[in-house]
Each structure stands twice: as structure tokens, then as C-alpha cells.
Design a protein around this motif. Sequence first.
Motif, PDB file in Angstrom:
ATOM      1  N   LEU A 290      43.312  -1.461 -69.281  1.00  0.00           N
ATOM      2  CA  LEU A 290      42.574  -2.112 -68.036  1.00  0.00           C
ATOM      3  C   LEU A 290      43.247  -2.607 -67.060  1.00  0.00           C
ATOM      4  CD1 LEU A 290      38.792  -3.476 -68.678  1.00  0.00           C
ATOM      5  CD2 LEU A 290      39.636  -1.279 -67.558  1.00  0.00           C
ATOM      6  N   GLN A 291      44.311  -3.418 -67.442  1.00  0.00           N
ATOM      7  CA  GLN A 291      45.323  -4.190 -66.686  1.00  0.00           C
ATOM      8  C   GLN A 291      46.119  -3.111 -65.961  1.00  0.00           C
ATOM      9  OE1 GLN A 291      45.155  -7.304 -65.808  1.00  0.00           O
ATOM     10  NE2 GLN A 291      46.129  -7.030 -64.394  1.00  0.00           N
ATOM     11  N   ALA A 292      46.615  -2.050 -66.793  1.00  0.00           N
ATOM     12  CA  ALA A 292      47.316  -0.930 -66.110  1.00  0.00           C
ATOM     13  C   ALA A 292      46.562  -0.170 -64.913  1.00  0.00           C
ATOM     14  CB  ALA A 292      47.908  -0.135 -67.241  1.00  0.00           C
ATOM     15  N   ARG A 293      45.200  -0.086 -65.230  1.00  0.00           N
ATOM     16  CA  ARG A 293      44.515   0.604 -64.121  1.00  0.00           C
ATOM     17  C   ARG A 293      44.099  -0.277 -63.029  1.00  0.00           C
ATOM     18  NH1 ARG A 293      45.514   4.909 -63.493  1.00  0.00           N
ATOM     19  NH2 ARG A 293      43.956   4.815 -61.764  1.00  0.00           N
ATOM     20  N   ARG A 294      43.970  -1.485 -63.221  1.00  0.00           N
ATOM     21  CA  ARG A 294      43.739  -2.546 -62.122  1.00  0.00           C
ATOM     22  C   ARG A 294      45.029  -2.610 -61.315  1.00  0.00           C
ATOM     23  NH1 ARG A 294      41.384  -6.754 -65.831  1.00  0.00           N
ATOM     24  NH2 ARG A 294      39.201  -5.862 -66.197  1.00  0.00           N
ATOM     25  N   ASP A 295      46.333  -2.636 -61.962  1.00  0.00           N
ATOM     26  CA  ASP A 295      47.520  -2.544 -60.983  1.00  0.00           C
ATOM     27  C   ASP A 295      47.829  -1.436 -60.429  1.00  0.00           C
ATOM     28  OD1 ASP A 295      47.978  -4.964 -62.452  1.00  0.00           O
ATOM     29  OD2 ASP A 295      49.479  -4.331 -63.969  1.00  0.00           O
ATOM     30  N   ALA A 296      47.598  -0.200 -61.018  1.00  0.00           N
ATOM     31  CA  ALA A 296      47.530   0.867 -60.362  1.00  0.00           C
ATOM     32  C   ALA A 296      46.506   0.911 -59.097  1.00  0.00           C
ATOM     33  CB  ALA A 296      47.284   2.159 -61.351  1.00  0.00           C
ATOM     34  N   HIS A 297      45.532   0.474 -59.192  1.00  0.00           N
ATOM     35  CA  HIS A 297      44.524   0.644 -58.089  1.00  0.00           C
ATOM     36  C   HIS A 297      45.033  -0.247 -57.057  1.00  0.00           C
ATOM     37  CE1 HIS A 297      40.453   1.449 -56.573  1.00  0.00           C
ATOM     38  NE2 HIS A 297      40.374   0.278 -56.093  1.00  0.00           N
ATOM     39  N   GLU A 298      45.616  -1.537 -57.236  1.00  0.00           N
ATOM     40  CA  GLU A 298      46.107  -2.303 -56.403  1.00  0.00           C
ATOM     41  C   GLU A 298      47.186  -1.714 -55.553  1.00  0.00           C
ATOM     42  OE1 GLU A 298      47.058  -6.427 -57.489  1.00  0.00           O
ATOM     43  OE2 GLU A 298      44.893  -6.522 -58.402  1.00  0.00           O
ATOM     44  N   LYS A 299      48.009  -1.485 -56.464  1.00  0.00           N
ATOM     45  CA  LYS A 299      49.290  -0.921 -55.690  1.00  0.00           C
ATOM     46  C   LYS A 299      48.867   0.672 -54.833  1.00  0.00           C
ATOM     47  CE  LYS A 299      52.667  -2.175 -59.334  1.00  0.00           C
ATOM     48  NZ  LYS A 299      52.963  -1.787 -60.686  1.00  0.00           N
ATOM     49  N   GLY A 300      47.910   1.267 -55.249  1.00  0.00           N
ATOM     50  CA  GLY A 300      47.228   2.329 -54.375  1.00  0.00           C
ATOM     51  C   GLY A 300      46.411   2.023 -53.268  1.00  0.00           C
ATOM     52  N   ALA A 301      46.320   0.863 -52.870  1.00  0.00           N
ATOM     53  CA  ALA A 301      45.731   0.339 -51.755  1.00  0.00           C
ATOM     54  C   ALA A 301      46.045   1.039 -50.454  1.00  0.00           C
ATOM     55  CB  ALA A 301      45.515  -0.809 -51.626  1.00  0.00           C
ATOM     56  N   TRP A 302      47.405   0.937 -50.247  1.00  0.00           N
ATOM     57  CA  TRP A 302      48.045   1.379 -49.084  1.00  0.00           C
ATOM     58  C   TRP A 302      47.552   3.005 -49.130  1.00  0.00           C
ATOM     59  CZ3 TRP A 302      51.821   5.321 -48.553  1.00  0.00           C
ATOM     60  CH2 TRP A 302      52.338   5.432 -49.939  1.00  0.00           C
ATOM     61  N   VAL A 303      47.561   3.767 -50.130  1.00  0.00           N
ATOM     62  CA  VAL A 303      47.414   5.189 -49.873  1.00  0.00           C
ATOM     63  C   VAL A 303      45.911   5.442 -49.494  1.00  0.00           C
ATOM     64  CG1 VAL A 303      47.468   7.382 -51.223  1.00  0.00           C
ATOM     65  CG2 VAL A 303      49.146   5.689 -51.949  1.00  0.00           C
ATOM     66  N   ARG A 304      45.083   4.820 -50.140  1.00  0.00           N
ATOM     67  CA  ARG A 304      43.598   4.844 -49.229  1.00  0.00           C
ATOM     68  C   ARG A 304      43.591   4.603 -48.092  1.00  0.00           C
ATOM     69  NH1 ARG A 304      43.349   2.655 -54.548  1.00  0.00           N
ATOM     70  NH2 ARG A 304      42.757   0.544 -53.664  1.00  0.00           N
ATOM     71  N   GLU A 305      44.087   3.638 -47.664  1.00  0.00           N
ATOM     72  CA  GLU A 305      43.969   2.997 -46.119  1.00  0.00           C
ATOM     73  C   GLU A 305      44.776   4.139 -45.396  1.00  0.00           C
ATOM     74  OE1 GLU A 305      45.939  -0.896 -45.888  1.00  0.00           O
ATOM     75  OE2 GLU A 305      44.504  -1.576 -47.479  1.00  0.00           O
ATOM     76  N   ALA A 306      45.798   4.528 -45.815  1.00  0.00           N
ATOM     77  CA  ALA A 306      46.598   5.634 -44.847  1.00  0.00           C
ATOM     78  C   ALA A 306      45.555   7.036 -44.944  1.00  0.00           C
ATOM     79  CB  ALA A 306      47.865   5.916 -45.662  1.00  0.00           C
ATOM     80  N   ALA A 307      45.161   7.135 -45.956  1.00  0.00           N
ATOM     81  CA  ALA A 307      44.320   8.390 -45.978  1.00  0.00           C
ATOM     82  C   ALA A 307      43.196   8.410 -45.167  1.00  0.00           C
ATOM     83  CB  ALA A 307      43.818   8.965 -47.735  1.00  0.00           C
ATOM     84  N   ALA A 308      42.357   6.967 -45.141  1.00  0.00           N
ATOM     85  CA  ALA A 308      41.256   6.908 -44.500  1.00  0.00           C
ATOM     86  C   ALA A 308      41.612   6.956 -42.869  1.00  0.00           C
ATOM     87  CB  ALA A 308      40.556   5.600 -44.763  1.00  0.00           C
ATOM     88  N   ALA A 309      42.585   6.400 -42.619  1.00  0.00           N
ATOM     89  CA  ALA A 309      43.293   6.283 -41.225  1.00  0.00           C
ATOM     90  C   ALA A 309      43.495   7.565 -40.660  1.00  0.00           C
ATOM     91  CB  ALA A 309      44.388   5.338 -41.224  1.00  0.00           C
ATOM     92  N   TYR A 310      44.144   8.561 -41.610  1.00  0.00           N
ATOM     93  CA  TYR A 310      44.596  10.008 -41.291  1.00  0.00           C
ATOM     94  C   TYR A 310      43.012  10.497 -40.950  1.00  0.00           C
ATOM     95  CZ  TYR A 310      46.491  14.606 -41.623  1.00  0.00           C
ATOM     96  OH  TYR A 310      46.753  15.861 -41.504  1.00  0.00           O
ATOM     97  N   ALA A 311      42.223  10.459 -42.100  1.00  0.00           N
ATOM     98  CA  ALA A 311      40.701  11.260 -41.759  1.00  0.00           C
ATOM     99  C   ALA A 311      40.138  10.937 -40.318  1.00  0.00           C
ATOM    100  CB  ALA A 311      40.046  10.934 -42.815  1.00  0.00           C
ATOM    101  N   ALA A 312      40.296   9.545 -39.965  1.00  0.00           N
ATOM    102  CA  ALA A 312      39.655   8.800 -38.835  1.00  0.00           C
ATOM    103  C   ALA A 312      40.446   9.632 -37.555  1.00  0.00           C
ATOM    104  CB  ALA A 312      39.671   7.480 -38.854  1.00  0.00           C
ATOM    105  N   LYS A 313      41.566   9.697 -37.690  1.00  0.00           N
ATOM    106  CA  LYS A 313      42.482  10.071 -36.446  1.00  0.00           C
ATOM    107  C   LYS A 313      42.009  11.682 -36.402  1.00  0.00           C
ATOM    108  CE  LYS A 313      47.247  10.403 -35.052  1.00  0.00           C
ATOM    109  NZ  LYS A 313      48.632  10.000 -35.844  1.00  0.00           N
ATOM    110  N   HIS A 314      41.872  12.431 -37.365  1.00  0.00           N
ATOM    111  CA  HIS A 314      41.639  13.718 -37.384  1.00  0.00           C
ATOM    112  C   HIS A 314      40.322  14.121 -37.199  1.00  0.00           C
ATOM    113  CE1 HIS A 314      45.915  13.750 -38.352  1.00  0.00           C
ATOM    114  NE2 HIS A 314      45.958  14.837 -37.666  1.00  0.00           N
ATOM    115  N   GLN A 315      39.447  13.197 -37.330  1.00  0.00           N
ATOM    116  CA  GLN A 315      37.900  13.470 -36.960  1.00  0.00           C
ATOM    117  C   GLN A 315      37.621  14.458 -35.905  1.00  0.00           C
ATOM    118  OE1 GLN A 315      35.598  10.111 -36.579  1.00  0.00           O
ATOM    119  NE2 GLN A 315      34.551  10.519 -38.579  1.00  0.00           N
TER     120      GLN A 315
END
Length: 323
Positions: A290-315
Motif C-alpha cells: 500500500l505504501q508503494a502505491r501511495r508513493d507512486a500516486h504522490e509522485k505521479g501528481a505532476w503527470v495528472r496535473e500536466a495531462a489535465a492542463a493539456y486537455a484543457a488547452k486543447h479543448q
Amino acid sequence: MQQDAPKAVDDAALNARFEARIEAGETIEPKDWMPERYRTQLIRMMSQHAHSEIVGMLPEGNWITRAPSLKRKMSLIAKVQDEAGHGLYIYCGTETLGVDRAELVDQLLTGKAKYSSIFNYPTLSWADMGVIGWFVDGAAIVNQTVLAKASYGPYARAMIRICKEENFHKKQGYEIMATLANGTPAQKAMAQDAVNRWWWPSLMMLGPSDANSPNTAELIKWRVKRKTNDELRQRFIDLTVPQAQAVDLTLPDPDLKYNEETGHWEHGPIDWDEFWAVVKGNGPCNRERLQARRDAHEKGAWVREAAAAYAAKHQPASASNAA
Ligand SMILES: [Fe+2]
Ligand SMILES: [Fe+2]
């Protein structure tokens, strides 16, 4: 109360029609009417399955840097990547039931949702990569081949595709075991040790015995499950015993014996206390996973933010103008 009465009649009629469709072997699709309980049971079962695919990447991911050859490393990477794909595919299927993926991931990370007990065991040697493919993917195939006939269309279709890859995983694992079993005495001993450690947890992985499986009857009635846990376990044992004999590895069960009359292999008692301890969070690696999954989720926050920003820009312009 008076206002509720017509709805109750409606629900009863809809329910009867739903049951009749199930009875006739029809497939239920996302936009079809379904009882709320059918929907929530499917969400529970499918998300648990998706979480298992994702957490299942961890024990094997542990050996990617230590694979004994480039060929083994490549196929192990490919296998672990396949499991990620299975997880994403099943999360998509679960979303067709009207639940948000972020909510499902949150349930996993907070420990509210379960995943397969088997992935809470450690991978101590290279032979564990072989035995996981052979036993764990093997047991998954037995389970998922039946789920490919489940009444819910998106789940059944996902299973057909996933089973093709699981078959490949199983062959790959068995080939690793056959190689080790025919290798040096030390390699053979390593293979046998892995078999000894993974056999019983693999049998437990198919779920509690029918007498203690509260959801089974309902899931069978709705044809989400088509076989009980004990039936699946028996099938897995019957398939695996001859495979073990073929590579001269011993399954660690002194009570294992063939019943000529039934045509099945009978097995000794399963330690259900161990199973429930693991399910309740007290297996050897629950916290670590569970800790490994939590760490991965936290470290992946910037990817989710970037993907959301990209999607908003290309709406499309029309969508942003409408706001
Ligand atoms: Fe998988
Ligand atoms: Fe697999």
C-alpha cells in the motif's frame, strides 16, 4: 408513502424483466436498467480486480533489475506492463457503471478497497517470477475464463482480451520453472522452494471456501460468477498437478491424491486463518504494497496535473466558449 407506491411497482416490473434477461443468458450493457445491488456488487468486484492487477505489478517489478538475462528481463518487463494494461482496462469497465476512477483509486489507497491476497507475499528469489506466472496467472486464468461469460458485457469482453495475455504469462512462468527444474541442483532447489512458498497462497487466492463466501450465491444468481470458489480451486488443482509432475517439482501437500471415481485431485486442509489475516491487512507485505502505491500516486501528481492542463488547452473552442 403514496407517491412512492408507483415507483415500487415499476421497480418490481423492471426487476422481473432484468431477472428474465439474466435467465435467458442475455448480456447486460451499461445503459440497460439494472438493480442497484447488481451495480454496486459489480463495482466492488471489478474494482477489486483492477486493484489486484495494479498491486500485482509490485512483487514482480521487484525483480526487473535482477533478471538473469536480457531475454528474461525483456519478457518480465512486458509482463508487468501487461498487468498495468489489465488494470487500466478493468478500471475503464468499472467506470461504465457510473463510478469515477479517482474514487476507486482513493478506496485502494485508503485501504477501504481490497485486492487479491496473493500480492501480499514477498518475492524472495528469481524462481518466484516463474512460480507466479505458473500458479498466480494460472489461477487467474481459471477464474477469468469463467468471468468471460459474466452477464455484464464490458466485464466479460475485458476478460476475453485479458485471458489471452494471461495465457502467455502462464507459459512464460512455467518455462522459467521448467528451465530451473532441469538446471543445477541449486537451481532445482530454488524452484522447489518457490513452489513450497506459493502453492498454498495460490489456492487461497481463489477465495474463501463456499461455506464462507457471503457474496457467491448472489453473484451466481446474477451470472456474474459462473462457478463457485471451490469449483475454481478444484479446476486449478486438477490442471496444475500434472504440470508439476511433468517438471518433477513436488506440490507441498502430503494429502494430495487422485480420486479415480471423481477424476479429481483431493487436497489437504487450507489454512484459512492465514488467508483472513492477509485479507485483514496482516500479511507479510500488506503495508509495504500500500505504501508503494501511495508513493507512486504522490509522485505521479505532476503527470495528472500536466495531462489535465493539456486537455484543457486543447479543448474545442466551442466547449470553452460555452462556459
Ligand atoms: Fe493480469
Ligand atoms: Fe498476468
